[in-house]
Write a protein that holds these residues in place. Structure first.
Motif, short mmCIF file in Angstrom:
data_model
loop_
_atom_site.label_atom_id
_atom_site.label_comp_id
_atom_site.label_asym_id
_atom_site.label_seq_id
_atom_site.Cartn_x
_atom_site.Cartn_y
_atom_site.Cartn_z
N LYS A 164 10.81 13.83 9.15
CA LYS A 164 11.53 15.10 9.32
C LYS A 164 10.73 16.11 10.12
N ASN A 165 9.47 16.35 9.78
CA ASN A 165 8.66 17.34 10.47
C ASN A 165 7.18 17.06 10.23
N ASN A 166 6.32 17.88 10.80
CA ASN A 166 4.87 17.65 10.68
C ASN A 166 4.35 17.83 9.26
N TRP A 167 5.12 18.55 8.42
CA TRP A 167 4.70 18.73 7.03
C TRP A 167 4.93 17.46 6.20
N SER A 168 5.68 16.54 6.75
CA SER A 168 6.04 15.34 6.00
C SER A 168 4.88 14.35 5.88
N TYR A 169 3.90 14.45 6.76
CA TYR A 169 2.78 13.51 6.71
C TYR A 169 1.87 13.85 5.54
N ARG A 170 1.79 12.93 4.59
CA ARG A 170 1.05 13.21 3.35
C ARG A 170 0.74 11.90 2.63
N ILE A 171 0.04 12.02 1.50
CA ILE A 171 -0.29 10.87 0.65
C ILE A 171 0.21 11.17 -0.75
N VAL A 172 0.95 10.21 -1.34
CA VAL A 172 1.52 10.38 -2.67
C VAL A 172 1.07 9.23 -3.55
N SER A 173 0.63 9.54 -4.76
CA SER A 173 0.12 8.52 -5.66
C SER A 173 1.25 7.69 -6.27
N ILE A 174 0.93 6.43 -6.59
CA ILE A 174 1.85 5.55 -7.28
C ILE A 174 1.11 4.89 -8.44
N SER A 175 1.85 4.22 -9.31
CA SER A 175 1.23 3.59 -10.48
C SER A 175 0.59 2.26 -10.10
N HIS A 176 -0.33 1.83 -10.95
CA HIS A 176 -0.99 0.53 -10.76
C HIS A 176 0.05 -0.59 -10.81
N GLU A 177 1.03 -0.47 -11.71
CA GLU A 177 2.06 -1.49 -11.86
C GLU A 177 2.90 -1.61 -10.58
N LEU A 178 3.25 -0.48 -9.99
CA LEU A 178 4.03 -0.52 -8.76
C LEU A 178 3.22 -1.14 -7.62
N TYR A 179 1.95 -0.81 -7.56
CA TYR A 179 1.07 -1.39 -6.54
C TYR A 179 1.03 -2.91 -6.67
N ASN A 180 0.90 -3.41 -7.90
CA ASN A 180 0.85 -4.86 -8.13
C ASN A 180 2.17 -5.53 -7.74
N LEU A 181 3.29 -4.89 -8.06
CA LEU A 181 4.59 -5.46 -7.70
C LEU A 181 4.78 -5.50 -6.18
N LEU A 182 4.30 -4.47 -5.51
CA LEU A 182 4.36 -4.47 -4.05
C LEU A 182 3.53 -5.62 -3.48
N ASP A 183 2.37 -5.87 -4.07
CA ASP A 183 1.51 -6.95 -3.63
C ASP A 183 2.20 -8.31 -3.82
#
Length: 383
Positions: free
Chosen positions: A236-255
């Protein structure tokens, strides 16, 4: 004149205003590339539609499309004349068609932005420039602000949705090869509050592990020739670039998804791209496919629970913001102003965005009603 979509050599898509000879209108193209570089595709379109209207007016009155006609001695009358022409003659093909106040204001602001940029390049005096800007402001209709509809889902609705899309659920309406991917789409939106474009542009490299913490990075993907989608998602805009935390469980499922499912699809179709969410053909997931996922879940929900639900990707963003704000206030005991600043950072809103105040207002209203209900319940009424 007409507006077309043009894909440049850096793989970015821009709207381009063509003249009656089929050539790009130079000033508007330069304006889009420089001034509107960080703006969304729709914002660029709105400005080009406005410039097209201005060209039509100049061509009708002067038989040419020279913006410097606005610099003549009758500047004030010229702007008044154009605004009157646009309000009453934009839809002159039918006497029954009129431009809405909201659209009129959008076009006026867009033309004012363009002419300000144009005349600054021409190095006109500040007094003359302010005269132009002020005259456009006077012509605004100032339609009432749009009342935002609150679209957050309740805890029960979220729980019911998860019971449907659970990978092991017998009620899951998707084929086995899509179950994990579609579950991750929903869970990722609930945990991060990403916008649709941000979700569709995520790449495997944007999933980050740092010590015992896990994140999703919304980053620029410049010169991305891997994106084969006809309608390309955008940040959307330059403010959109950021880092957002996720859970360990979600990280494992993505893997697991990357290794067991996504890799197989890519090898099967001999398609190489870095996007997290892909179709069964290996191509990046497009907007229509994403919306189809939500339509299927919504239909299943309403049949199973016999209740209507407004389920969209953006509804999950609303839900995320609402839950995050409640957590910051109720559990972290953070003051409202600081909580609003944190919302700006995590959700990718600019310093001038009204959205944090919108959610804060809803939160305060909700709490006030809860207190009022308690007050009412403690009153002994005599009948």
């Amino acid at each position: 004149m007409k507006i077309i979509k043009c894909r440049f050599s850096n793989n970015k898509t821009y709207p381009v205003l063509l003249t009656s000879k089929g050539l790009p209108e130079f000033n508007s193209m330069l304006f889009c590339l420089i001034k509107l570089k960080a703006k969304s595709f729709n914002t660029k379109i709105n400005h080009l539609v406005s410039i097209k209207l201005l060209n039509s007016y100049l061509n009708e009155k002067y038989k040419n499309e020279n913006f410097e006609n606005f610099l003549n001695e009758n500047l004030i009358e010229e702007i008044d004349g154009f605004c009157h022409w646009m309000y009453h003659k934009k839809y002159n093909k039918s006497n029954d068609s009129v431009i809405s106040n909201q659209s009129f204001d959008i076009y006026i602001r867009a033309i004012s932005n363009f002419l300000e940029w144009y005349f600054i390049r021409k190095k006109i005096s500040n007094n003359r420039l302010n005269e132009i800007k002020n005259k456009f402001k006077i012509n605004l209709v100032h339609h009432p602000p749009k009342i935002r509809e609150y679209k957050s889902l309740s805890e029960l609705e979220v729980s019911n949705i998860k019971s449907i899309i659970s990978i092991n659920s017998n009620n899951n309406p998707f084929k086995n090869e899509y179950k994990l991917r579609n579950y991750l789409v929903i869970e990722l939106l609930l945990q991060t509050g990403l916008r649709i474009g941000e979700l569709l542009l995520l790449k495997i490299e944007n999933v980050i592990k740092s010590d015992n913490n896990y994140y999703i990075q919304i980053a620029k993907n410049d010169n991305d020739f891997e994106d084969t989608r006809k309608i390309k998602p955008s940040i959307k805009n330059n403010w959109s670039y950021r880092i957002v935390s996720i859970s360990h469980e979600l990280y494992n499922l993505l893997d697991i998804y990357f290794i067991k499912y996504r890799k197989k699809i890519s090898l099967k179709n001999k398609v190489k791209n870095g996007y997290i969410f892909i179709s069964n053909s290996g191509q990046p997931l497009n907007l229509n496919s994403l919306n189809s996922i939500f339509i299927v879940i919504k239909t299943k929900y309403e049949i199973q629970f016999k209740d209507k639900i407004k389920l969209t990707p953006h509804a999950l963003r609303h839900t995320f913001v609402n839950q995050l704000l409640e957590y910051l206030i109720d559990y972290e005991k953070i003051e409202m102003e600081l909580a609003k600043d944190k919302l700006r950072q995590i959700c990718g809103w600019s310093n001038s965005s009204p959205m944090p105040a919108f959610y804060a207002g809803y939160f305060i209203n909700k709490r006030a009603n809860e207190i009022n209900i308690q007050r009412i319940n403690n009153i002994n009424y005599e009948i």
